[in-house]
Design a protein around this motif. Sequence first.
Motif: not given
Ligand code: 23J
Length: 257
Positions: A32, A34, A69, A73, A75, A79-80, A191, A204, A207
């Motif tokens: 990903i 970012l 990630h 994978h 989640d 993670h959040w 993702g 997001f 998530h």
């Molecule tokens: C970290 C921040 C934003 C996102 C993600 C990770 C993922 O998509 C992920 O792999 O969980 S959107």
Amino acid sequence: MNVLSSLLAALQSGRVEVIDLTQPLGPETPVIDLPPQFAASPGVSIDTLSEFDDRGPAWYWNTIRMGEHTGTHFDAPIHWITGKDLKQNACDTIPASRFIGPACVLDASREAAEDADFLVTPDWIATWEERHGRIATGAWVLLRTDWSKRTGTEFTNADETGPHSPGFHPDASRFLAQERDILGVGAETIGTDAGQAGGFDPPFSNHNIMHGAGKFGLASLCNLDKLPPTGAIVIAAPLKLVRGSGSPLRVLALAPV
Ligand code: 23J
Ligand code: MN
């Protein structure tokens, strides 16, 4: 015959097949992208410890390094930020029974081909349910977009406004997380969020909403086009990483032939 011997007989006679929903995992695996103010996910690196040489004359093995990630994978809710204080929210504490469930395959491949930013809405899910029945209890809800057939820049599909890939409208994530009893959602994209979801409310959104409700995610799936809309079973068990927020994994589906 008991249920497991029936299953074994069906597997061995080819009446049930194993479909691999996993992408190859290696240095070429995309990660990903970012915005630059955030920590970047490193790519996969693999270093050989020995390969039938002085370092190990009869054995070959490697070390692996990657973000949790990466590639196909899992989640976990931890993670959040919305799921960080839930019980049994990490790779090592989620009960193993929650890794297996019926697959509901939502086919948005036509819509995604026409519009890279296509978002599944609650109305779109209602149409799916009219056709295929209510989303089953304990389901893995898998969004087929055929995105896994893309490679390189076509997969990332970024322009000056960022990545463009399909996903779930926040209202659809809320519907699935709150109005249905699912394990989580899976996607073919990098993702579980749409490419543009960094700008959604909340950012997001998939998530934020799924993990806040204790649900899981599966990213970078493939072969969803080989699954029936209902009737398959998915096994998606992450590594038992202590306090792991996610993990690369092998995702398998058992499907009737
Ligand atoms: C970290 C921040 C934003 C996102 C993600 C990770 C993922 O998509 C992920 O792999 O969980 S959107
Ligand atoms: Mn992830």
